[in-house]
Design an enzyme around this catalytic site. Structure first.
Site, short mmCIF file in Angstrom:
data_model
loop_
_atom_site.label_atom_id
_atom_site.label_comp_id
_atom_site.label_asym_id
_atom_site.label_seq_id
_atom_site.Cartn_x
_atom_site.Cartn_y
_atom_site.Cartn_z
N LYS A 116 34.92 -17.49 -9.75
CA LYS A 116 34.25 -18.17 -11.03
C LYS A 116 33.00 -17.26 -11.42
CE LYS A 116 31.67 -22.35 -11.96
NZ LYS A 116 30.44 -21.75 -12.62
N CYS A 408 -6.76 4.17 -13.68
CA CYS A 408 -5.32 4.49 -13.34
C CYS A 408 -5.33 4.84 -11.84
CB CYS A 408 -5.00 5.66 -14.27
SG CYS A 408 -3.18 6.11 -13.78
N CYS A 431 -0.93 12.02 -17.85
CA CYS A 431 -0.93 11.17 -16.55
C CYS A 431 0.24 11.77 -15.99
CB CYS A 431 -0.89 9.88 -16.64
SG CYS A 431 -0.91 9.21 -15.02
#
Length: 672
Positions: A116, A408, A431
């Site tokens: 199914k 950060c 970064c």
């Protein structure tokens, strides 16, 4: 090539491409290299461009095409697409089996047991062997006509493989999104700051209801056929015979279908798939039982909503409790910070789960998730671990509320949250974490697709400072690569070859590879088609960008901001110097491109171009090739042994250029 030769060759190419599509998309057994397949498609495209009268609706080149539609039309199914009654346990199955055998006066019964699929039910109508209509299930009686979208699914044949097909046949199937495609789609949407799909079924449904078939084509949908709804010229005795016939016609029919004659066999099969289903590359949520003999189906009949000869057994959703040990931060390629829950390992849906994305700070606050909490988890679509919520009643008082950092975690730069957005971003474009993920994005399958440049190699390249941006990949040397761990001379040569080959990638891939925020594959393709070159895109202003269909203010701002940064412009300049393709590799959008508005006529035989190749080059740059010379013709390209078109061009005073000048025209345009 004469017109009759072109017609014969085009049909030969269509048959060959259809054969290889069937081997690849249906049988999963390709017998040809991708490069050779691409060559066949390019040849067919070139022929159909040079000879537009050869284009047929069922040509492989016509799977994606046309303008976006304004809406969907409701159509009626030839036979109702009924829903199935559900069974949730052994008692429900026994009741179904008893009703069937009672209704058939205790005759012997064979059950076809199918997986199914958790997708979207559709009908496909073929007339004289050709696909003419596809529709959603809708309310079972009527559905929405979505033929252009269904044509983009490569495993759906546009024409039936075997002769002798009935005049009209309506077949039924389930469109689904494979697990891997779903995971990649959500990753790309998260990177682009777009809402995520909850599960593959929703993703498939949303993809099929796109007004632009181009978006559907990018979503990597597939289909399993499970039955015939209507036919006017072929009779089957059993459902299993119909499935076998569908397979012979080129449809994908699931190989896990089985036939059983007792309920005990069915129950053992159900137990097998209770765990085995998690190993499948697509989602199933149960199994379907159908009486095999069609005469027995007819005698059992239907209720208003469902057939009495079938039932859907549904497995219960799997959930588990675990503990949030920590919440860590991942910095993505666009600088977005994504919080991730570190979980006490727990077995769920066939795998051990130890992490789950929390997406953003607002979601953590909304679900009140704290470090140390006991949480309830499941897998969205049996694929992606998701925390449903916390269990406050199990708190001990030692739990810690989560707070987003102000710097950060990778480079200590300040974080920013753009107005109206839920994401928090690192403000530092250099970064290290952003760079690593930008490189991984650049070389990924949907971007530049450079095989061999995986996370381990990228990490080494960064650690040894061999690359500082994606453009540096194209200046790597054999000596530098051989110096990396687990990279020998042969691997280095293969990697360099892959890097060099990637220079020929399309402009759309290049734009997507740059990692411009909010610019996914679809937006990249639209921008490439509209502006025709990277230089054209970089020179575009806000009004020009927003004039592109589907490119709104948010994407326009992202594009402008990206190219406004000196660092990004330097990377683009380095890519150009490295020889990366920066012009459109497909026909420019109508009314755009360097040759927009220019009409060409080809006459005679060219030495370095076939007629089809020359036409394709003109179309790629936005020009138009016609067959007859008129006062509106801008150029007549003159080859050897020209016909009457040359005389007419002279008479009308049309600009005539020979092959060397034609080549200079093309090369001059493509050098900007």
């Amino acid at each position: 090539m004469k017109p009759e030769e072109a017609r014969a060759r085009a049909e030969e190419l269509r048959r060959e491409i259809e054969y290889h599509d069937h081997r690849y998309y249906v049988l999963d057994d390709p017998v040809i290299e991708d490069a050779e397949y691409d060559r066949l498609v390019r040849e067919l495209v070139a022929l159909e461009t040079a000879y537009p009268e050869l284009v047929t609706p069922d040509s492989p080149t016509q799977r994606v095409g046309g303008r976006p539609r304004e809406g969907f039309v409701t159509v009626q199914h030839r036979a109702p697409m009924l829903s199935l009654a559900n069974a949730f346990n052994a008692a429900d199955l026994a009741d179904f089996d008893r009703r069937v055998r009672t209704g058939l006066a205790d005759e012997d019964v064979d059950y076809v047991v199918e997986l199914k699929f958790d997708g979207v039910a559709v009908s496909l109508t073929y007339e004289h062997g050709r696909l003419v209509r596809g529709a959603t299930r809708g309310d079972g009686v009527t559905g929405e006509e979505i033929t252009p979208n269904l044509r983009t699914i490569r495993s759906i044949p546009l024409r039936l493989r075997q002769p002798g097909a009935p005049n009209v046949i309506e077949v039924r199937g389930e469109v689904y999104m494979p697990k891997e495609a779903f995971a990649r789609l959500n990753e790309r949407r998260e990177d682009a700051g777009l809402p995520l799909f909850a599960n593959p079924r929703n993703a498939a449904a949303g993809s099929l209801r796109q007004l632009d078939p181009g978006i559907t084509a990018e979503r990597k949908l597939d289909i399993w056929l499970y039955g015939i709804g209507y036919t006017d010229g072929i009779v089957f005795g059993r459902h299993s015979e119909a499935l076998a016939w569908l397979g012979e016609q080129g449809f994908r029919v699931n190989p896990h279908t089985r036939i059983f004659s007792t309920l005990e066999e069915v129950e053992r099969h159900l137990e097998h798939w209770r765990e085995a289903r998690f190993e499948l590359p697509y989602v199933i949520d149960g199994l379907v039982l159908k009486v095999d003999r069609l005469d027995q189906q007819e005698r059992l009949g239907t209720t208003l909503k469902s057939p009495r000869w079938a039932v859907a057994y549904k497995y219960p959703p799997e959930q588990a409790e675990t503990t949030v040990e920590d919440i860590i931060i991942r910095v993505g390629r666009t600088g977005v910070l994504t919080p991730t829950a570190v979980l006490s390992p727990v077995r769920l849906a066939g795998t051990t789960v130890s992490r789950a994305s929390l997406h953003n700070e607002d979601l953590i606050r909304e679900k009140d998730i704290r470090i140390g909490d006991v949480v309830l988890i499941h897998k969205a679509g049996d694929i992606i671990p998701e925390i449903l919520g916390s269990r406050p009643e199990k708190r001990t008082g030692r739990e810690t509320p989560f707070a987003m950092p102000v710097q950060c975690p990778e480079c200590a730069s300040l974080l920013v949250r753009p107005e109206g957005e839920v994401g928090v971003y690192c403000s530092n474009v250099a970064c290290p974490a952003r760079l690593e993920r930008s490189l991984l994005h650049f070389v990924s399958r949907n971007a530049f697709a450079i095989n061999g440049l995986g996370p381990a190699v990228i990490q080494q390249l960064l650690e040894r400072r061999l690359v500082a941006d994606p453009a540096d990949l194209f200046t790597l040397t054999r000596e530098e690569l051989v110096g990396l761990e687990r990279i020998g001379p042969k691997s280095a040569d293969n990697l360099l070859k892959a890097i060099q080959n990637s220079k020929r990638n399309s402009l759309a891939r290049l734009i997507f590879s740059l990692g411009i925020r909010h610019v996914g594959e679809r937006a990249a393709r639209l921008l490439a088609e509209r502006f025709g070159s990277l230089a054209g895109l970089m020179a575009a202003g806000r009004e020009e960008l927003e004039a592109v269909p589907e490119i709104g203010p948010k994407i326009a701002d992202s594009v402008l901001n990206f190219f406004a940064r000196e660092q990004n412009r330097r990377v683009v300049a380095k890519l150009v110097r490295a020889g990366v393709n920066t012009v459109a590799d497909r026909p420019a959008a109508a009314g755009t491109g360097p040759l927009a508005g220019k009409t060409f006529v080809l006459t005679g035989t060219l030495e370095e171009f076939s007629r089809a190749e020359a036409a394709a080059r003109i179309e790629e740059l936005g020009g138009r090739v016609v067959s007859n010379v008129s006062r509106r013709t801008d150029y007549v390209v003159l080859g050897k042994n020209p016909g009457g078109k040359y005389d007419k061009a002279v008479k009308l005073g049309v600009n005539i250029i020979e092959e060397p000048e034609f080549k200079r025209l093309l090369s001059g345009i493509q050098s900007y």
